[in-house]
Design an enzyme around this catalytic site. Structure first.
Site, PDB file in Angstrom:
ATOM      1  N   CYS A   1      44.768  37.519  41.813  1.00  0.00           N
ATOM      2  CA  CYS A   1      44.840  37.584  40.351  1.00  0.00           C
ATOM      3  C   CYS A   1      43.459  37.386  39.705  1.00  0.00           C
ATOM      4  O   CYS A   1      42.834  36.342  39.870  1.00  0.00           O
ATOM      5  CB  CYS A   1      45.795  36.509  39.829  1.00  0.00           C
ATOM      6  SG  CYS A   1      45.775  36.429  38.027  1.00  0.00           S
TER       7      CYS A   1
ATOM      8  N   TYR B   1      43.609  47.646  33.678  1.00  0.00           N
ATOM      9  CA  TYR B   1      45.083  47.644  33.748  1.00  0.00           C
ATOM     10  C   TYR B   1      45.661  48.671  32.783  1.00  0.00           C
ATOM     11  O   TYR B   1      46.642  49.347  33.095  1.00  0.00           O
ATOM     12  CB  TYR B   1      45.649  46.244  33.431  1.00  0.00           C
ATOM     13  CG  TYR B   1      45.500  45.268  34.587  1.00  0.00           C
ATOM     14  CD1 TYR B   1      46.531  45.092  35.504  1.00  0.00           C
ATOM     15  CD2 TYR B   1      44.328  44.546  34.761  1.00  0.00           C
ATOM     16  CE1 TYR B   1      46.404  44.217  36.566  1.00  0.00           C
ATOM     17  CE2 TYR B   1      44.183  43.665  35.819  1.00  0.00           C
ATOM     18  CZ  TYR B   1      45.224  43.495  36.724  1.00  0.00           C
ATOM     19  OH  TYR B   1      45.088  42.641  37.773  1.00  0.00           O
TER      20      TYR B   1
HETATM   21  N1  LIG Z   1      46.974  35.632  29.833  1.00  0.00           N
HETATM   22  C1  LIG Z   1      47.148  35.224  31.137  1.00  0.00           C
HETATM   23  C2  LIG Z   1      47.520  36.360  32.057  1.00  0.00           C
HETATM   24  C3  LIG Z   1      47.725  35.933  33.473  1.00  0.00           C
HETATM   25  C4  LIG Z   1      48.454  37.008  34.262  1.00  0.00           C
HETATM   26  O1  LIG Z   1      48.870  38.046  33.717  1.00  0.00           O
HETATM   27  N2  LIG Z   1      48.611  36.783  35.584  1.00  0.00           N
HETATM   28  C5  LIG Z   1      49.370  37.712  36.386  1.00  0.00           C
HETATM   29  C6  LIG Z   1      48.762  37.895  37.742  1.00  0.00           C
HETATM   30  S1  LIG Z   1      47.218  38.726  37.748  1.00  0.00           S
HETATM   31  C7  LIG Z   1      50.750  37.144  36.646  1.00  0.00           C
HETATM   32  O2  LIG Z   1      50.877  36.008  37.051  1.00  0.00           O
HETATM   33  N3  LIG Z   1      51.784  37.952  36.427  1.00  0.00           N
HETATM   34  C8  LIG Z   1      53.144  37.577  36.713  1.00  0.00           C
HETATM   35  C9  LIG Z   1      54.105  38.060  35.648  1.00  0.00           C
HETATM   36  O3  LIG Z   1      53.666  38.529  34.623  1.00  0.00           O
HETATM   37  O4  LIG Z   1      55.306  37.944  35.887  1.00  0.00           O
HETATM   38  C10 LIG Z   1      45.859  34.573  31.574  1.00  0.00           C
HETATM   39  O5  LIG Z   1      44.793  35.164  31.373  1.00  0.00           O
HETATM   40  O6  LIG Z   1      45.924  33.457  32.080  1.00  0.00           O
END
Ligand SMILES: N[C@@H](CCC(=O)N[C@@H](CS)C(=O)NCC(=O)O)C(=O)O
Length: 319
Positions: free
Chosen positions: A63, A193
């Site tokens: 991530c 993305y």
């Molecule tokens: N705004 C958040 C975004 C974090 C994010 O989107 N992480 C992704 C992985 S790269 C995630 O955990 N996605 C799981 C989901 O959305 O269910 C940050 O920057 O901390």
């Protein structure tokens, strides 16, 4: 897979589809701040005082948002003061899971899945279960699941309790740092993305144009200053790196960000490699995981899940 939230389709990747086929990331919900004295930060409530050993960081190697938190932890020398647990670098029908047999262990609670941590902190939690997460072992709750805020907290709140004195958000450079952060977030960190998940040619074209305009602008900036915001490393460079280090092995092919490669930008490539060579940084970088993760089976983008063999990029300073 996904679900409807507020009349919008939210995919497992946490990104929602807009009417024109463009994709948008959903916002983080838990936004308290650790501060040096425990006073409330810019958002959320107070009571989270910086202390060595009190907070625990949950991440996953693949991530990029978690990566920026890990980078700040290393650059501030917080490895001991802020321990980390690493989820397995893939998501299942349970979202992020742990896999202790393969070294991906929840070191605090031995949980099987990250959603257990979210509901341990708030049994009614119903938002996205994302990494990174900063957990407070004293109040038994999540402080924040917003990486930009976690970067800022790790960078600024822990100086008296284990962190070194490096300042990645110095007052004099804040306008420049804020401007780069904003631009890079929209057009690069998230821009790749937006390109990769676009569901119309127009949405893809707009996103990919943003990506390369910003890379070109950074290359031009690096002709003037050694780093983005001036002659010292700042938060803006930290937040850029996770996108750069994934670019050629993942975004270039999996997200079709293929007008130029990182290695085609002489200054940007040199500065990315110099960053990578700083102590502790290479240990946070896992090219094979990026390659496999971004090319994992996806009904729309890569139905057969075939992982490309290349490119093979030499990140050593000699390369
Ligand atoms: N705004 C958040 C975004 C974090 C994010 O989107 N992480 C992704 C992985 S790269 C995630 O955990 N996605 C799981 C989901 O959305 O269910 C940050 O920057 O901390």
């Amino acid at each position: 897979m996904g679900r409807l939230i507020d009349g919008r389709w939210v995919t497992d990747e946490g990104i929602r589809l807009l009417p024109d086929g463009a994709w948008q990331r959903t916002p983080s919900l838990l936004r308290n701040w650790v501060t040096a004295d425990g006073a409330a930060g810019p958002t959320g409530t107070g009571g989270f005082k910086a202390e060595a050993g009190r907070y625990h960081l949950y991440v996953a190697w693949n991530c990029p948002w978690a990566h920026r938190a890990l980078l700040t932890r290393v650059l501030k020398g917080l490895e001991e003061a802020v321990p980390v647990s690493i989820a397995a670098p893939r998501r299942s029908d349970q979202g992020w899971v742990f896999d202790p047999e393969n070294g991906y262990e929840d070191r605090l609670f031995g949980a099987r899945a990250l959603h257990e941590i979210y509901t341990r902190g708030d049994p009614d939690y119903s938002g996205r279960v994302t990494v990174p997460v900063l957990w407070d072992t004293e109040r038994e709750q999540i402080v924040s699941n917003e990486s930009a805020d976690i970067v800022r907290m790790l960078g600024g709140a822990f100086n008296g309790v284990g962190a070194n004195a490096e300042d990645f958000y110095p007052a004099a450079l804040r306008p420049a740092i804020d401007a780069w952060n904003d631009r890079i977030h929209k057009t690069l960190n998230n821009g790749v993305y937006r390109a990769g998940f676009a569901e119309s040619q127009e949405a893809y074209a707009a996103a990919v144009a943003d990506v390369f305009e910003t890379l070109d602008a950074i290359e031009a900036q690096l002709a003037e200053t050694s780093y983005l915001a001036g002659d010292r490393l700042t938060e803006a460079d930290i937040r850029l790196f996770p996108t750069l280090v994934r670019f050629d092995v993942a975004y270039w092919s999996a997200f079709k960000c293929n007008i130029r490669r990182l290695v085609d930008y002489p200054r940007l490539w040199a500065s990315a490699r110099a960053f990578h060579a700083r102590p502790g940084i290479a240990e946070t970088v896992h090219f094979d995981i990026y390659k496999r993760g971004y090319h994992s089976p996806s009904p729309k983008r890569n139905p057969l899940g075939i992982v490309p063999a290349g490119p093979i990029v030499d990140w050593s300073l000699a390369g």
